[in-house]
Design an enzyme around this catalytic site. Structure first.
Site, PDB file in Angstrom:
ATOM      1  N   CYS A 180      -2.670   4.820   7.403  1.00 33.44           N
ATOM      2  CA  CYS A 180      -3.057   4.320   8.711  1.00 33.44           C
ATOM      3  C   CYS A 180      -2.020   4.658   9.771  1.00 33.44           C
ATOM      4  O   CYS A 180      -2.289   4.583  10.952  1.00 33.44           O
ATOM      5  CB  CYS A 180      -3.248   2.817   8.658  1.00 33.44           C
ATOM      6  SG  CYS A 180      -4.299   2.320   7.303  1.00 33.44           S
TER       7      CYS A 180
ATOM      8  N   HIS B   8     -13.673  -0.126   0.121  1.00 31.40           N
ATOM      9  CA  HIS B   8     -13.357   1.303   0.018  1.00 31.40           C
ATOM     10  C   HIS B   8     -12.067   1.604  -0.749  1.00 31.40           C
ATOM     11  O   HIS B   8     -11.745   2.758  -1.006  1.00 31.40           O
ATOM     12  CB  HIS B   8     -13.367   1.981   1.392  1.00 31.40           C
ATOM     13  CG  HIS B   8     -12.170   1.744   2.264  1.00 31.40           C
ATOM     14  ND1 HIS B   8     -11.159   2.657   2.386  1.00 31.40           N
ATOM     15  CD2 HIS B   8     -11.856   0.722   3.079  1.00 31.40           C
ATOM     16  CE1 HIS B   8     -10.264   2.196   3.254  1.00 31.40           C
ATOM     17  NE2 HIS B   8     -10.661   1.022   3.686  1.00 31.40           N
TER      18      HIS B   8
ATOM     19  N   THR C 260     -25.541  -9.766  11.515  1.00 26.21           N
ATOM     20  CA  THR C 260     -26.453  -9.400  10.427  1.00 26.21           C
ATOM     21  C   THR C 260     -25.670  -8.744   9.303  1.00 26.21           C
ATOM     22  O   THR C 260     -24.850  -7.851   9.545  1.00 26.21           O
ATOM     23  CB  THR C 260     -27.534  -8.445  10.971  1.00 26.21           C
ATOM     24  OG1 THR C 260     -28.255  -9.145  11.984  1.00 26.21           O
ATOM     25  CG2 THR C 260     -28.486  -8.002   9.871  1.00 26.21           C
TER      26      THR C 260
ATOM     27  N   ASN D 204       0.802  -1.227   0.000  1.00 24.12           N
ATOM     28  CA  ASN D 204       0.000   0.000   0.000  1.00 24.12           C
ATOM     29  C   ASN D 204       0.833   1.274   0.000  1.00 24.12           C
ATOM     30  O   ASN D 204       0.332   2.340  -0.327  1.00 24.12           O
ATOM     31  CB  ASN D 204      -0.947   0.006   1.200  1.00 24.12           C
ATOM     32  CG  ASN D 204      -0.268  -0.337   2.494  1.00 24.12           C
ATOM     33  OD1 ASN D 204       0.339  -1.401   2.635  1.00 24.12           O
ATOM     34  ND2 ASN D 204      -0.324   0.561   3.457  1.00 24.12           N
TER      35      ASN D 204
ATOM     36  N   SER E 197     -11.150  -5.147   0.305  1.00 22.90           N
ATOM     37  CA  SER E 197     -11.917  -4.120   1.006  1.00 22.90           C
ATOM     38  C   SER E 197     -12.596  -3.199  -0.008  1.00 22.90           C
ATOM     39  O   SER E 197     -11.955  -2.736  -0.957  1.00 22.90           O
ATOM     40  CB  SER E 197     -10.957  -3.319   1.895  1.00 22.90           C
ATOM     41  OG  SER E 197     -11.658  -2.384   2.655  1.00 22.90           O
TER      42      SER E 197
ATOM     43  N   GLN F  88      -4.939  -3.901  -1.882  1.00 16.84           N
ATOM     44  CA  GLN F  88      -4.530  -2.899  -2.871  1.00 16.84           C
ATOM     45  C   GLN F  88      -4.500  -3.452  -4.291  1.00 16.84           C
ATOM     46  O   GLN F  88      -4.331  -2.690  -5.245  1.00 16.84           O
ATOM     47  CB  GLN F  88      -3.134  -2.349  -2.520  1.00 16.84           C
ATOM     48  CG  GLN F  88      -3.068  -1.585  -1.210  1.00 16.84           C
ATOM     49  CD  GLN F  88      -3.785  -0.229  -1.272  1.00 16.84           C
ATOM     50  OE1 GLN F  88      -4.078   0.306  -2.338  1.00 16.84           O
ATOM     51  NE2 GLN F  88      -4.078   0.324  -0.100  1.00 16.84           N
TER      52      GLN F  88
HETATM   53  N1  PLP Z   1      -4.287  -4.014   4.071  1.00 15.44           N
HETATM   54  C1  PLP Z   1      -3.848  -3.077   3.227  1.00 15.44           C
HETATM   55  C2  PLP Z   1      -2.728  -3.387   2.283  1.00 15.44           C
HETATM   56  C3  PLP Z   1      -4.416  -1.801   3.246  1.00 15.44           C
HETATM   57  O1  PLP Z   1      -3.969  -0.863   2.397  1.00 15.44           O
HETATM   58  C4  PLP Z   1      -5.470  -1.527   4.172  1.00 15.44           C
HETATM   59  C5  PLP Z   1      -6.042  -0.184   4.270  1.00 15.44           C
HETATM   60  O2  PLP Z   1      -5.430   0.764   4.637  1.00 15.44           O
HETATM   61  C6  PLP Z   1      -5.893  -2.559   5.019  1.00 15.44           C
HETATM   62  C7  PLP Z   1      -5.280  -3.787   4.937  1.00 15.44           C
HETATM   63  C8  PLP Z   1      -7.013  -2.344   5.985  1.00 15.44           C
HETATM   64  O3  PLP Z   1      -8.250  -2.382   5.299  1.00 15.44           O
HETATM   65  P1  PLP Z   1      -9.622  -1.947   5.961  1.00 15.44           P
HETATM   66  O4  PLP Z   1      -9.603  -0.456   5.951  1.00 15.44           O
HETATM   67  O5  PLP Z   1     -10.677  -2.506   5.049  1.00 15.44           O
HETATM   68  O6  PLP Z   1      -9.697  -2.552   7.313  1.00 15.44           O
END
Ligand code: PLP
Length: 415
Positions: free
Chosen positions: A338, A213, A252, A163, A211, A191
Site C-alpha cells: 500500500c 482478498h 446493500t 503485513n 479481509s 494477515q
Molecule cells: N491491514 C493490514 C495488516 C493489511 O495488510 C491490509 C492490506 O493491505 C489492510 C489492513 C487493508 O485491507 P483492505 O485492503 O481490505 O482494506
C-alpha cells in the site's frame, strides 16, 4: 458449473510472490460466488420474496463460516468492504460510543496505515494516542502495552500479524491485559486469519477485522467482529442508511463477495494445518537457497513469532531499486504494497530500527497456496544472480571483501 473462469496457477514467469499484498481468488471460491452474479441476484434485505430469502440464506451461511474461523458467533460478524472500512468503524465507532469514559488510545508504529491514519484522525478529534515502538523483531508485547496503559485508555489497537515482516504479536497477553484494565481491544487480523489459528475467546479480543482478498477471496469485502457478550461492545455506525448489519453498517450487502468471503474462510479453516506446513517448508527452502549462496543477508522479523508464508530479507551493498528492477519477473514487494508507491523507507522497518540503507534493500517474499517449489527455486536463483551482479559493481562491497571495516573509513578525506 462452468470452469472456464478458473485460474490455473502457472509455474512460468512472472512469478507471484506477493501474497501479503493480495491473493488470487481460489477457483473453488469463485465457483461458489458465480450463481450470485446470475440467477441468484436477490437483495439480501428483500424480506418478502424468494430472491431475497435465497440471498439472505447465502449471506447467513457465509456469516457462520466467518464466525467459525474466529471462534465467534455469527451475530458478532458485521460485513464491510474490507479491512480499511472495518478499522475505521471499530476505532471511530468505539471512541464515539465510549469517548466520555476516556480518550486515550494505544497503538503501535508498525501498524498498517489504515490504523495509523485513523488514529491520526482521532487525534484531531480530541484523542490522545500513544504509538508504541515495536521491538527489533517487530513485536509488541503485553508488557509494552501495560507500560502505556492509563485509567483513561479506551482502546488498544494492536495488529495480530504484521503485513511487512510477518511478526505475530502477543495477542493473548495483550487481550488478557485489556480485559483486566477495562480497555477495548481491537486487533487488525487481516494477515493472520486463515494463516494461523485465531480464537477471539481464548485471546480476549473485543473487535477484529479481516479481509477476503488476503485469504483467496475477492477484493472489496471483509468483516468486523464485534463482541456481544462479556462485555457487549457497542459502536457508533460510520455509515448511516437502511440499518443493515444490525445498524452498524448500512448499505446493500455485496452478496457474491460475502459468499466468496465465507467460502474462503471455510477452505482456509479446513486446510490450515496442511497449508501452514507447506508454506513453512517453501519459505525455509527459499531462505536457505538464498543465504547458502550470499553473505550479508539480514533477516527482518521474528524467527519465533511469525507468519508461515512471509520472508523479509535485506541485502547489504545493493541498491534497492536496482535490485527490484533486476528481478522484475518476480512479483515481490519492498515494504507494504500500500505504500510502495512512495520512496520513503518502510515505516515498519524504520520503527524496528532497521537502518535506511537496509530498509531500502529489503524484499518481502510472500509464499501462498499456489506457490510451487520450482517457483521458489527460480526466484532464489534470479535473486542470487542479481545481487552478485550488483555487488560486483559496488565499490563498498569490494572494500568489505578486502577486509576494510567501513565504519573506520574517513569518507571526506583523500582526493
Ligand atoms: N491491514 C493490514 C495488516 C493489511 O495488510 C491490509 C492490506 O493491505 C489492510 C489492513 C487493508 O485491507 P483492505 O485492503 O481490505 O482494506
Amino acid at each position: 458449473m462452468s470452469t472456464s473462469h478458473s485460474i490455473s496457477p502457472s509455474a512460468s514467469a512472472p512469478i507471484y510472490m506477493d501474497y501479503q499484498a493480495t491473493t488470487p481468488v481460489d477457483p473453488r471460491v469463485l465457483n461458489e460466488m458465480l450463481p450470485y452474479f446470475g440467477q441468484s441476484f436477490g437483495n439480501a434485505a428483500s424480506r418478502n420474496h424468494a430472491f431475497g430469502w435465497n440471498a439472505e440464506a447465502a449471506v447467513e451461511n457465509a456469516r457462520e463460516e466467518v464466525a467459525k474461523i474466529l471462534g465467534a458467533s455469527s451475530k458478532e460478524i458485521v460485513f464491510t468492504s474490507g479491512s480499511t472500512e472495518a478499522i475505521n468503524l471499530a476505532m471511530k465507532g468505539i471512541v464515539e460510543m465510549y469517548g466520555e469514559k476516556g480518550r486515550h488510545i494505544i497503538t503501535c508504529e508498525a501498524e498498517h496505515k489504515a490504523v495509523l491514519d485513523t488514529a491520526k484522525h482521532l487525534e484531531k478529534h480530541g484523542c490522545e494516542v500513544t504509538y508504541l515502538k515495536p521491538g527489533r523483531d517487530g513485536r509488541t508485547t503485553a508488557a509494552d502495552v501495560a507500560a502505556a496503559m492509563r485509567p483513561d485508555t479506551v482502546l488498544v489497537a494492536i495488529m495480530w500479524a504484521n503485513n511487512e515482516v510477518g511478526t505475530v504479536n502477543d495477542i493473548r497477553g495483550i487481550g488478557a491485559l485489556c480485559k483486566e484494565k477495562g480497555a477495548f481491544f481491537f486487533t487488525d487480523a487481516t494477515q493472520a486469519v486463515g494463516k494461523i489459528p485465531v480464537d477471539v475467546e481464548a485471546d480476549h479480543v473485543d473487535l477484529l477485522c479481516l479481509s477476503a482478498h488476503k485469504v483467496y477471496g475477492p477484493k472489496g469485502v471483509g468483516a468486523l467482529y464485534v463482541r456481544r457478550r462479556n462485555p457487549r461492545v457497542r459502536l457508533v455506525a460510520q455509515m448511516d442508511g437502511g440499518g443493515h448489519e444490525r445498524g452498524m453498517r448500512s448499505g446493500t450487502l455485496n452478496v457474491p463477495g460475502i459468499v466468496g468471503l465465507g467460502a474462503a474462510c471455510r477452505i482456509a479453516r479446513e486446510e490450515l494445518a496442511s497449508e501452514t506446513e507447506r508454506a513453512i517448508a517453501l519459505r525455509d527452502r527459499l531462505e536457505a537457497n538464498i543465504t547458502s549462496r550470499l553473505d550479508h543477508v539480514h533477516f527482518n522479523g521474528s524467527r519465533e513469532h511469525r507468519l508461515p508464508g512471509c520472508l523479509n530479507l535485506s541485502f547489504s551493498y545493493v541498491e534497492g531499486e536496482s535490485l527490484l528492477m533486476g528481478i522484475n519477473d518476480i512479483a515481490v514487494s519492498s515494504g507494504s504494497a500500500c505504500t510502495s508507491a512512495s520512496l520513503e523507507p518502510s515505516h515498519v522497518l524504520r520503527a524496528m530500527d532497521v537502518g535506511d540503507e537496509l530498509a531500502h534493500s529489503s524484499i518481502r517474499f510472500g509464499i501462498g497456496r499456489f506457490t510451487t517449489e520450482a517457483e521458489v527455486d527460480y526466484a532464489a536463483d534470479r535473486l542470487v544472480d542479481v545481487v552478485k551482479r550488483l555487488r560486483a559493481m559496488s565499490p563498498l562491497y569490494e572494500m568489505v571483501q578486502e577486509g576494510i571495516d567501513l565504519s573506520t573509513v574517513n569518507w571526506q578525506g583523500g582526493h
